[in-house]
Write a protein that holds these residues in place. Structure first.
Motif, mmCIF file in Angstrom:
data_model
loop_
_atom_site.group_PDB
_atom_site.id
_atom_site.type_symbol
_atom_site.label_atom_id
_atom_site.label_comp_id
_atom_site.label_asym_id
_atom_site.label_seq_id
_atom_site.Cartn_x
_atom_site.Cartn_y
_atom_site.Cartn_z
ATOM 1 N N MET A 168 0.872 -1.179 0.000
ATOM 2 C CA MET A 168 0.000 0.000 0.000
ATOM 3 C C MET A 168 0.907 1.226 0.000
ATOM 4 S SD MET A 168 -3.000 -0.937 2.743
ATOM 5 C CE MET A 168 -4.130 0.406 2.371
ATOM 6 N N PRO A 169 0.383 2.394 -0.382
ATOM 7 C CA PRO A 169 1.252 3.575 -0.366
ATOM 8 C C PRO A 169 1.495 4.081 1.060
ATOM 9 C CG PRO A 169 -0.924 4.173 -1.186
ATOM 10 C CD PRO A 169 -0.947 2.701 -0.915
ATOM 11 N N VAL A 170 2.454 3.471 1.739
ATOM 12 C CA VAL A 170 2.832 3.924 3.081
ATOM 13 C C VAL A 170 4.303 4.321 3.034
ATOM 14 C CG1 VAL A 170 1.159 2.562 4.378
ATOM 15 C CG2 VAL A 170 3.343 1.530 3.768
ATOM 16 N N SER A 171 4.732 5.098 4.028
ATOM 17 C CA SER A 171 6.106 5.602 4.004
ATOM 18 C C SER A 171 7.101 4.563 4.504
ATOM 19 C CB SER A 171 6.190 6.854 4.862
ATOM 20 O OG SER A 171 5.719 6.570 6.156
ATOM 21 N N ALA A 172 6.662 3.690 5.414
ATOM 22 C CA ALA A 172 7.549 2.668 5.975
ATOM 23 C C ALA A 172 6.695 1.430 6.237
ATOM 24 C CB ALA A 172 8.160 3.177 7.273
ATOM 25 N N PRO A 173 7.325 0.250 6.296
ATOM 26 C CA PRO A 173 6.525 -0.949 6.545
ATOM 27 C C PRO A 173 5.789 -0.857 7.882
ATOM 28 C CG PRO A 173 8.769 -1.531 5.891
ATOM 29 C CD PRO A 173 8.745 -0.061 6.110
ATOM 30 N N MET A 174 4.534 -1.285 7.880
ATOM 31 C CA MET A 174 3.746 -1.313 9.106
ATOM 32 C C MET A 174 3.399 -2.762 9.388
ATOM 33 S SD MET A 174 1.160 1.742 8.289
ATOM 34 C CE MET A 174 0.292 1.453 9.768
ATOM 35 N N ARG A 218 7.587 11.750 7.371
ATOM 36 C CA ARG A 218 7.240 11.067 6.114
ATOM 37 C C ARG A 218 5.927 10.304 6.234
ATOM 38 N NH1 ARG A 218 13.237 9.467 6.012
ATOM 39 N NH2 ARG A 218 14.161 11.227 4.876
ATOM 40 N N ALA A 219 5.565 9.913 7.482
ATOM 41 C CA ALA A 219 4.346 9.115 7.673
ATOM 42 C C ALA A 219 3.081 9.959 7.572
ATOM 43 C CB ALA A 219 4.384 8.408 9.029
ATOM 44 N N ARG A 220 3.228 11.276 7.480
ATOM 45 C CA ARG A 220 2.026 12.107 7.346
ATOM 46 C C ARG A 220 1.160 11.646 6.185
ATOM 47 N NH1 ARG A 220 1.688 16.498 10.390
ATOM 48 N NH2 ARG A 220 3.532 17.627 11.060
ATOM 49 N N ILE A 221 1.818 11.142 5.158
ATOM 50 C CA ILE A 221 1.096 10.779 3.939
ATOM 51 C C ILE A 221 0.206 9.550 4.143
ATOM 52 C CG2 ILE A 221 2.838 9.213 2.956
ATOM 53 C CD1 ILE A 221 2.378 10.757 0.286
ATOM 54 N N ASN A 222 0.431 8.809 5.234
ATOM 55 C CA ASN A 222 -0.382 7.602 5.464
ATOM 56 C C ASN A 222 -1.845 7.944 5.726
ATOM 57 O OD1 ASN A 222 2.050 6.368 5.249
ATOM 58 N ND2 ASN A 222 2.135 5.602 7.348
ATOM 59 N N ASP A 223 -2.088 9.053 6.377
ATOM 60 C CA ASP A 223 -3.462 9.480 6.636
ATOM 61 C C ASP A 223 -3.845 10.470 5.544
ATOM 62 O OD1 ASP A 223 -5.791 10.667 7.462
ATOM 63 O OD2 ASP A 223 -4.863 11.751 9.117
ATOM 64 N N LYS A 224 -4.632 9.987 4.602
ATOM 65 C CA LYS A 224 -4.867 10.775 3.391
ATOM 66 C C LYS A 224 -5.687 12.038 3.665
ATOM 67 C CE LYS A 224 -2.552 7.901 0.884
ATOM 68 N NZ LYS A 224 -2.009 7.126 1.991
ATOM 69 N N ARG A 225 -6.557 11.983 4.656
ATOM 70 C CA ARG A 225 -7.351 13.176 4.948
ATOM 71 C C ARG A 225 -6.451 14.250 5.560
ATOM 72 N NH1 ARG A 225 -13.001 13.715 8.387
ATOM 73 N NH2 ARG A 225 -13.349 15.869 7.781
ATOM 74 N N GLY A 226 -5.665 13.849 6.561
ATOM 75 C CA GLY A 226 -4.724 14.771 7.188
ATOM 76 C C GLY A 226 -3.729 15.295 6.159
ATOM 77 N N LYS A 259 5.430 21.793 11.559
ATOM 78 C CA LYS A 259 5.825 22.020 12.951
ATOM 79 C C LYS A 259 6.839 20.978 13.416
ATOM 80 C CE LYS A 259 2.235 19.156 14.855
ATOM 81 N NZ LYS A 259 1.107 18.929 15.706
ATOM 82 N N LEU A 260 6.910 19.839 12.721
ATOM 83 C CA LEU A 260 7.879 18.808 13.093
ATOM 84 C C LEU A 260 9.224 19.020 12.398
ATOM 85 C CD1 LEU A 260 5.698 15.560 13.093
ATOM 86 C CD2 LEU A 260 6.326 17.013 15.024
ATOM 87 N N GLY A 261 9.289 20.020 11.530
ATOM 88 C CA GLY A 261 10.546 20.298 10.852
ATOM 89 C C GLY A 261 10.681 19.518 9.566
ATOM 90 N N ASP A 262 11.932 19.264 9.189
ATOM 91 C CA ASP A 262 12.233 18.692 7.896
ATOM 92 C C ASP A 262 12.863 17.304 8.067
ATOM 93 O OD1 ASP A 262 12.979 19.057 4.922
ATOM 94 O OD2 ASP A 262 14.879 18.540 5.896
ATOM 95 N N ALA A 263 12.372 16.335 7.286
ATOM 96 C CA ALA A 263 12.807 14.944 7.462
ATOM 97 C C ALA A 263 14.304 14.778 7.239
ATOM 98 C CB ALA A 263 12.016 14.035 6.513
ATOM 99 N N GLU A 264 14.831 15.430 6.202
ATOM 100 C CA GLU A 264 16.260 15.250 5.933
ATOM 101 C C GLU A 264 17.131 15.864 7.018
ATOM 102 O OE1 GLU A 264 16.944 16.289 1.781
ATOM 103 O OE2 GLU A 264 15.464 14.702 1.379
ATOM 104 N N GLN A 265 16.735 17.067 7.449
ATOM 105 C CA GLN A 265 17.480 17.689 8.557
ATOM 106 C C GLN A 265 17.438 16.811 9.804
ATOM 107 O OE1 GLN A 265 16.714 21.661 9.906
ATOM 108 N NE2 GLN A 265 16.328 22.409 7.829
#
Lengths: 425, 427
Positions: free
Chosen positions: A250-256, B145-153, B173-179
């Motif tokens: 599924m389109p997730v950022s890391a394995p869950m 990066r996990a923000r994208i998991n919740d499509k509504r958010g 507010k959490l900053g930048d993933a690479e940094q």
């Protein structure tokens, strides 16, 4: 109404069973501004096959029907129910789980009017072909939303891997196909079967008069007493899980992942005790004070999203744990190894005492919420128990109980792992 | 319930709500600074690393044992955004003295533990421990990066990024993933010292202890925070009128489309005279399950599973979020705008208005039944540039709102940006 005091918790709960079988509870909280009322039936996503009213045969219903029914109960013939609650600024909602459907409101004014409304719209069904068709559109969207939710996907993939027959496997919302054939007739039939007062309970929390709650329930709900219908949960479950591993993309950022250990359902009257024991066992194995958790965290195998818990429904009980991990299989391996060690060597007595104290504090903290306390009271009342007995139960649970549970449940053949991975690129 | 707020030092406030209503006490320390690209990641990461261990309890197992002994006190970090401010907090909820098995008081040991975590961390060569910085850096990067998991958010997050591009508000507010993933102990340590020195400090307590006892515990255990502060500029909020409508579409492998529409509230924010009317307007338009969006777009038109509006009162932004079939994007967007137009025209009944008004009053009054919400309200109010009324005064002001006020405020609300999250090509 009679009341019971819980001096350690400074709580007083009024209880009564009406002649029609409805169990009524009132949690007195004089200092709260709000009132919360929770009206629930022992009926949910897993109750798909039940005895016909004349006792002759069985009725099979499609997945998702309890949840569909929940949506449709908000319709009334004159459309007034929600207007009354809305006019008082009250917030109403409902949820359906595997074995419970609950309706509630919370408000700060017009309590009696609000309670009348809640009791009446839940007990008087009104369905038409048009309204059922319209709801199919709305729920289809809800199902799509669930299908895009990776946690939900991991959870259901795990249940499918753990259970061979138990209808806990069935998705509470159903599928677009399963709800497509629903009709007003079948909804009425399910309402008659499961929304009888003898199968329901009401719990109100806040600064309210318990006698008024009882009187209103008696006035509004049907008088006749009928016993709950029999539900068929399918063939007995084997001790082992169905499969050890399943994964999907599924389109997730890391394995869950979600891992589960299949347990043994509690004997009647033992549910609350098993819940406390199993939750403590879970904390000893994988809780944030446990050595394993810290080892996994330090190795980067789990992160702050990790969570472990006990859950049960008729005919099933399990421990589950899940979160994000780059190597879910190693998390399971390490967990099995640690469970075997605890089963062999016993639990660290110092950690055990601390866990008990922490778990007790956690349950006391949870009582701040009117919502969770009322819902917990109803759930435990359905199991024939009293949730607020937890302080004394804690005293009687020994480390050996939790050790025996880990030894019996957390073994390879009773384990299953479900993983959702990002798409392979 | 007795509430008080006092200044303990320049840039340091203590807000106390004394009540026996709850089973618990809640103590929080918030460090608030302007949200900025250079510092956001450091500030968001610092509390995560602090919660890995203090000098006395140098790892999570020992720290967790310490909270277990405090009857399972819930100690944890939180990063909040209020307008253009980044608020870094440490919160601790612990059971009230009346419920401990032996009558032990927990406020003082909880404050002590929080003080140690904040001000006396586990170190290595005078800096944060390298292994903690690395692993929490990776965890924070994963969270971002996990923000994208919740499509509504995610759709609301993307809307905000596009709508407020160039404003600090659009930063994560959490900053930048690479940094975060590349953070070094030296950078984090120096950044955290800047945060400790320069932030505005808000300490909140709710529970049965009297304010004097709380103040003593704070003085004793958070002492270094109260002295030698160099508070930076007060937290500003950028207000900008809506320009020509911007449109952005993203594609992802999803089965349900998400539509997010961002509006500017035309200068009406918390603390301004029309703010109570804006709250009612939001409730009437899309903030409740009997609002216009719910009734028309979901119930009557069956266009979506959810369609609701939410308000950021500090910043002055109203966002509508909806889940729709890909083929219904245009219809849903039009329906959402039509309903706003109806509110602007005053096209609503007295019943709808009363319901909206009472639902706002209900939610404001209810907040005093939750310690967490009361804490959140203190922080919000103290950081709102124009201040704001406390819940009860605001509830009274809301009761005076008229239909004309609501229509007037709705006419000030202007569409700024439309964001669509749709499926991959060919779906």
């Amino acid at each position: 109404m009679e009341f019971v005091d819980y001096p350690a918790l400074r709580e007083r709960v009024f209880r009564s069973t009406l002649p029609n079988g409805l169990r009524v509870m009132v949690l007195r909280r004089p200092e709260y501004s709000r009132q919360f009322a929770f009206f629930a039936t022992q009926y949910g996503g897993m109750d798909l096959r039940f005895r016909e009213e004349d006792g002759a045969g069985w009725v099979d219903t499609p997945a998702g029907i309890a949840h569909f029914l929940e949506h449709k109960m908000f319709d009334t013939e004159d459309g007034s129910a929600l207007r009354v609650l809305a006019a008082n600024g009250a917030v109403d909602n409902a949820f359906t789980a595997s074995h419970i459907t609950g309706y509630y409101f919370e408000g700060t004014r017009g309590f009696e009017e609000n309670l009348r409304t809640l009791l009446s719209f839940v007990s008087v069904p009104y369905f038409t072909r048009e309204s059922v068709a319209k709801e199919q559109g709305i729920i289809a969207q809800e199902i799509r939303m669930c299908e895009d939710d990776p946690e939900d996907a991991a959870y259901h993939q795990l249940l499918d891997g753990m259970y061979a027959h138990n209808p806990i496997r069935s998705r509470v919302v159903g599928t677009v196909e399963s709800i497509a054939g629903l009709t007003p007739e079948i909804l009425y039939q399910c309402h008659r079967a499961f929304y009888r007062p003898g199968n329901m309970a009401l719990c109100v929390g806040g600064n309210v008069d318990p006698e008024r709650v009882r009187a209103l329930a008696e006035e509004i709900l049907p008088a006749g007493h009928t016993a709950p219908v029999a539900v068929d949960l399918g063939l007995p479950e084997p001790r082992e899980t169905v499969r050890a591993y399943a994964q999907r993309e599924m389109p997730v950022s890391a394995p869950m992942f979600e891992l589960g250990f299949k347990g043994t359902p509690a004997r009647p009257g033992e549910q609350l005790r098993q819940e406390l024991t199993a939750q403590l066992a879970c904390d000893m194995l994988l809780g944030s004070s446990a050595p394993l958790y810290n080892r996994l965290y330090q190795q980067g195998l789990i992160n702050g999203s990790f969570d472990c818990y006990y859950d049960a429904a008729p005919g099933c009980a399990h421990l589950m744990a899940g979160g994000e991990s780059r190597e879910p299989r190693r998390v399971l391996e390490e967990t099995l190894k640690e469970a075997a060690r605890l089963a062999r060597e016993g639990l660290d007595p110092e950690l055990w005492e601390r866990q008990k104290r922490a778990a007790y504090g956690g349950m006391v903290r949870r009582l701040n919420s009117l919502e969770s306390t009322c819902i917990d009271l109803v759930q435990s009342c359905f199991e024939g128990d009293d949730y607020l007995r937890f302080p004394e139960l804690f005293q009687s649970i020994e480390a050996e109980d939790a050790q025996a549970l880990l030894a019996g449940w957390c073994v390879e053949e009773r384990a299953s792992l479900s993983v959702v991975t990002p798409p392979a690129t | 319930m007795e509430r008080s707020c006092k200044s303990l030092a320049d840039g340091v406030e203590l807000a106390v709500c004394r009540t026996e209503q709850f089973k618990t006490g809640l103590l929080s320390v918030t460090l608030a600074v302007p949200l900025a690209e250079q510092t956001a990641t450091v500030n968001a990461l610092a509390p995560e690393v602090l919660c890995r261990g203090s000098r006395r309890y140098p790892d999570m197992e020992q720290l967790s044992a310490a909270t277990d002994r405090l009857y399972g006190a819930a100690l944890g970090p939180s990063v909040r955004q209020r307008g253009e401010s980044q608020c870094v907090s440490l919160l601790c909820s612990f059971i009230d003295d009346r419920y401990t098995l032996d009558g032990t008081a927990l406020l003082e040991p909880a404050a002590e533990l929080m003080g140690e975590v904040l001000l006396d961390p586990a170190t290595q060569d005078g800096l944060f421990r390298q292994d903690y910085v690395e692993s929490e850096g990776v965890n924070l990067a994963d969270d971002i990066r996990a923000r994208i998991n919740d499509k509504r958010g995610w759709s609301i997050f993307r809307l905000t990024q596009e709508m407020c591009a160039g404003e600090a508000y659009a930063l994560d507010k959490l900053g930048d993933a690479e940094q975060a993933a590349a953070m070094t102990p030296r950078r984090l340590w120096d950044g955290y010292q800047d945060l400790l020195r320069g932030a505005r400090v808000i300490v909140c307590y709710g529970g049965s202890a009297d304010p004097q006892r709380v103040e003593e515990a704070v003085e004793r255990h958070f002492g270094p925070l109260l002295r030698g502060r160099e508070v930076r500029l007060p937290c500003q909020v950028v207000e900008r009128p809506a320009g020509p409508v911007r449109r952005v579409t993203d594609r992802l492998d999803v089965t349900q489309g998400k539509l997010a529409m961002g509006f500017r509230t035309g200068g009406v924010t918390m603390g301004t005279p029309l703010y109570p009317a804006l709250l009612v307007c939001n409730a009437l338009y899309g903030g409740t399950s009997h609002s216009k969006l719910f009734e028309h777009v979901r119930e009557k038109m069956s266009l979506c599973y959810f369609a609701s509006s939410m308000l950021d009162g500090v910043k002055g932004i109203l966002a509508v979020s909806s889940g729709v079939e890909f083929s219904d994007f245009d219809r849903a967007e039009q329906a959402i705008l039509d309903q706003l137009e109806a509110v602007r025209r005053g096209d609503f009944t007295q019943e709808e208005l009363d319901a909206a008004l009472r639902s706002v009053v209900n939610s404001l009054v209810s907040r005093r039944d939750s310690q967490g919400q009361m804490e959140d309200d203190w922080v919000t109010r103290l950081l709102s540039p124009r201040g704001g009324l406390d819940g009860e005064l605001l509830a009274r002001a809301v009761e005076q709102v008229t239909g004309d006020d609501v229509a007037q405020v709705a006419r000030l609300i202007q569409l700024d940006t439309v964001y669509r999250l749709t499926g991959k090509e060919g779906q």
